[in-house]
Design an enzyme around this catalytic site. Structure first.
Site, mmCIF file in Angstrom:
data_model
loop_
_atom_site.group_PDB
_atom_site.id
_atom_site.type_symbol
_atom_site.label_atom_id
_atom_site.label_comp_id
_atom_site.label_asym_id
_atom_site.label_seq_id
_atom_site.Cartn_x
_atom_site.Cartn_y
_atom_site.Cartn_z
ATOM 1 C CE1 TYR A 45 -4.283 -1.962 -0.117
ATOM 2 C CE2 TYR A 45 -3.317 -3.085 1.670
ATOM 3 C CZ TYR A 45 -4.050 -2.782 0.865
ATOM 4 O OH TYR A 45 -5.455 -3.682 0.665
ATOM 5 C CG HIS B 155 -2.843 -6.893 -1.661
ATOM 6 N ND1 HIS B 155 -2.910 -8.016 -0.937
ATOM 7 C CD2 HIS B 155 -3.269 -5.781 -0.836
ATOM 8 C CE1 HIS B 155 -3.647 -7.571 0.429
ATOM 9 N NE2 HIS B 155 -3.579 -6.282 0.432
#
Ligand code: NAP
Ligand code: SF4
Length: 674
Positions: free
Chosen positions: A167, A253
């Site tokens: 992130y 991710h």
């Protein structure tokens, strides 16, 4: 004396004493976005009541551009504070503690407004981010700090700053995503400036008596990820900037290495936390694939970490710690790390729940209240649907007789647990079996219930499951055809196999057939080699320079389907890629758009495409049928003829897309309303 002295020992963070060392890790539930904050509060209050030492909320955006998707919940404005205060009040009333996770998604935001250190699109989002200028960076830092102050106003015991998983903050740290040449990019001191400044400003915004967790990426698992020296440098700087505790983040991710799926060994990454611990003076939290109190206790006792984060296990059982603390650990419903009702739902825009516990995130609408009018109830079939129906009904006070013609409970779950990488299903079957040991349940195993057996009950539930579909392919006498059931029960097959049907079971069978020896899920060293994971102190980002080195396949396998699309498209949204990648690494030939012409002693004759072109003989020693299921409704039909009303659940009701998640949910809901 409890069996978990380390897990249940209190710990003090920033002057706040937590009652034990279990952290309920952050999970996006989707509840906040419903706007029903009573429901959000009920979800977290149940976990506080169940003993969680410290709860971390799902990621809350500090501003609109940082939301994971447009409209994602956050603390954008002062008006959000009252909603969040309902949650913190509910948790504190139960004696728990709760911090809010501040999650700025950066280029992972599924929105055209997304921002990042550099304008480099992520492979998992269609939206190219805007590169921030100096003022834009200052705005992001300020918004995060302001949200932290609002979190305190809302009654949170602090915040978790999300600095891992690829992130926003993580994006500044590595050249993979940060190509800046100003003071926010370039050398590492510049690249880590943003996360450190965020922590400093968040601490200043909250004051000294608030918990500040920083989730640090210990292994990025992406090219040009952080080196271990950089991780340690960052950890120390984050400590100096005011963090109370470091939580472990594993993998971005976009990483092509599974990090939490069921095939990942338990506690596979805990050694990274252990390596970080002596480098800082604040406590550290370990994470990923930890799902039992025994394992959590062991990690703490061995000095791996000061606290243990478990997230999905708190969906599976909201009373995880309460049960462990009173000697009922075997009653804890196990998280099998399937992702089917949690992450797969999240990524499909559905509310999170749990395959094992359909009440998760449905606490206010699915309740198992004591019945005012106990009934005599027969349940036929001790697969997931039948077992769940019996357990919920018995728990509510009904008197249940559960029949199964097999001599053990579990139904198809007993097949699933044979698949390498699905070892967690053993624990699920054991939990069901233990839960059936209930005063209100009479278990009749080895009994194929007849209409006569079912006379006189107030309610009859038929959960007789499925039978494998016969695809009706022309087959020569003596041709080597077997069912998936035979394979998963251990039938010996030759070295060359064709599998008809590439659904969940076809993939499971392929996985079983290409493996031999120890399952990598049970051997972290083997597993790391299979996926090309190295120690981050040996290689940047923890990626082995030569990539994955899978064990050679035990067999040559062809996995076939008639649909022209890519095989495996219907598998779980967050796990399908793992199954496809795993089989591809083993050289499995996955083919769509085939026609099955004939099965002969030589193998399987197929052709390709709607015009039956390119006829081909797959010279194989065995053809395994995994062509889906038909509902098993023989008994149901007999009951109907005898005029006995009954309920049909699970695969006996709907076999298409049969899965344990739907079966268990349907069973729980039926048993909750009878
Ligand atoms: P499925 O997912 O419905 O797949 C059936 C397969 O058989 C498909 O590939 C289908 O493809 C093929 N097929 C269907 N009718 C056929 C016919 N008449 N002749 C030849 N091929 C035929 O069913 P499943 O694999 O039996 O699995 C059952 C369920 O168990 C799954 O839906 C899933 O929910 C659950 N499960 C899930 C997982 C998981 O990973 N989450 C694992 C195992 C099982 P074509 O029609 O294109 O040929
Ligand atoms: Fe665990 Fe599966 Fe439940 Fe998710 S759905 S919490 S992975 S058991």
């Amino acid at each position: 004396m409890s069996g978990y002295p380390h897990l249940l020992a209190p710990i003090t963070l920033a002057g706040v004493t937590l009652r034990n060392r279990s952290l309920m890790g952050s999970m996006h539930t989707g509840l906040e976005e419903t706007g029903d904050w009573g429901r959000v509060a009920a979800f977290y209050a149940a976990r506080a009541r169940g003993g969680a030492g410290l709860i971390v909320t799902g990621g809350m955006a500090p501003n609109r551009e940082g939301g994971v998707f447009a409209g994602a919940a956050g603390l954008y404005s002062a008006t959000d504070i009252a909603n969040h205060a309902r949650v913190t009040d509910a948790v504190h009333t139960e004696g728990g503690h709760i911090v809010m996770q501040l999650l700025h998604a950066g280029r992972y935001a599924y929105s055209k407004d997304c921002v990042a250190p550099s304008a480099i699109k992520s492979p998992i989002s269609p939206f190219p981010p805007q590169e921030l200028d100096e003022a834009g960076i200052e705005k992001q830092i300020n918004d995060i700090a302001t949200a932290a102050a609002r979190a305190r106003e809302a009654g949170y015991d602090g915040v978790e700053v999300m600095g891992s998983e690829g992130y926003f903050l993580n994006q500044f740290l590595v050249t993979h995503t940060n190509r800046r040449t100003d003071r926010w990019g370039g050398d590492y001191a510049n690249r880590m400036r943003l996360p450190v400044e965020v922590v400093r400003r968040v601490r200043a915004a909250m004051g000294p008596e608030a918990i500040l967790i920083y989730r640090i990426s210990l292994i990025d698992l992406v090219p040009n990820g952080s080196s271990w020296d950089e991780v340690v440098q960052l950890a120390r700087a984050i400590e100096a900037a005011g963090a109370s505790v470091l939580n472990t983040g594993i993998g971005w991710h976009e990483a092509r290495v599974p990090t939490i799926a069921t095939s990942v060994p338990r506690a596979a990454f805990a050694d990274l936390t252990a390596r970080l611990r002596p480098e800082v003076t604040i406590p550290v939290i370990t994470s990923n694939r930890i799902n039992t109190p025994e394992l959590a206790e062991d990690l703490l006792a061995r000095g791996v970490a000061d606290m243990v984060s478990m997230a999905r296990p708190w969906l599976a059982d909201e009373a995880f710690i309460a049960k462990a603390a009173c000697g009922r650990a075997r009653d804890i419903a196990p998280c099998i790390a399937c992702n089917q009702a949690c992450l797969d739902h999240t990524f499909s825009g559905k509310l999170t729940s749990c395959l094992v516990n359909p009440r998760a995130c449905h606490e206010t609408e699915l309740t198992y209240s004591a019945t005012p009018a106990p009934k005599r109830m027969a349940v036929v079939g001790a697969g997931p649907a039948g077992m769940m129906a019996a357990i919920v009904a018995a728990g509510r006070g009904h008197e249940v007789t559960l029949f199964d013609k097999a001599t053990q409970v579990g139904g198809q779950l007993n097949l699933a647990k044979q698949v390498p990488g699905k070892e967690e299903f053993h624990g699920l079957v054991d939990w069901f079996a233990g839960s059936l040991d209930h005063a209100n349940i009479t278990l009749k195993l080895g009994v194929a219930a007849t209409v006569a057996d079912l006379q006189g009950f107030d309610e009859v539930i038929i959960a007789t499951g499925v039978t494998p579909r016969d695809p009706g392919i022309a087959t020569d006498p003596g041709a080597p055809v077997v069912s998936y059931i035979d394979v998963l029960k251990g039938a010996h097959l030759g070295r060359r196999v064709a599998i008809i049907g590439a659904g969940g079971i076809g993939f499971d069978v392929a996985e079983t057939l290409v493996h031999e020896g120890t399952s990598p899920t049970l051997d972290p060293g083997l597993w790391r080699a299979e996926w090309g994971v190295s120690a981050p102190w040996d290689n940047r980002g923890g990626l082995a320079p030569d990539g994955p080195a899978p064990h050679p396949p035990a067999r040559e396998v062809h996995l076939l389907q008639r649909k022209a699309e890519k095989p495996g498209r219907g598998l779980g949204k967050t796990t399908g890629w793992i199954h496809r990648a795993s089989l591809a690494m083993k050289g499995v030939r996955m083919i769509g758009g085939v026609n099955y012409e004939r099965i002969t002693a030589e193998g399987l004759q197929i052709s390709h495409g709607p015009n039956r072109e390119r006829p081909e003989l797959l010279a194989v020693d065995a053809v395994v049928l995994c062509a889906g299921q038909e509902p098993e409704r023989g008994l149901s039909a007999e009951l109907t003829r005898a005029g006995i009303p009954h309920h049909l659940i699970g695969g006996a009701d709907v076999a298409a897309e049969l899965d344990a998640k739907r079966a268990i949910d349907q069973a729980a809901r039926l048993a909750a309303r009878i």
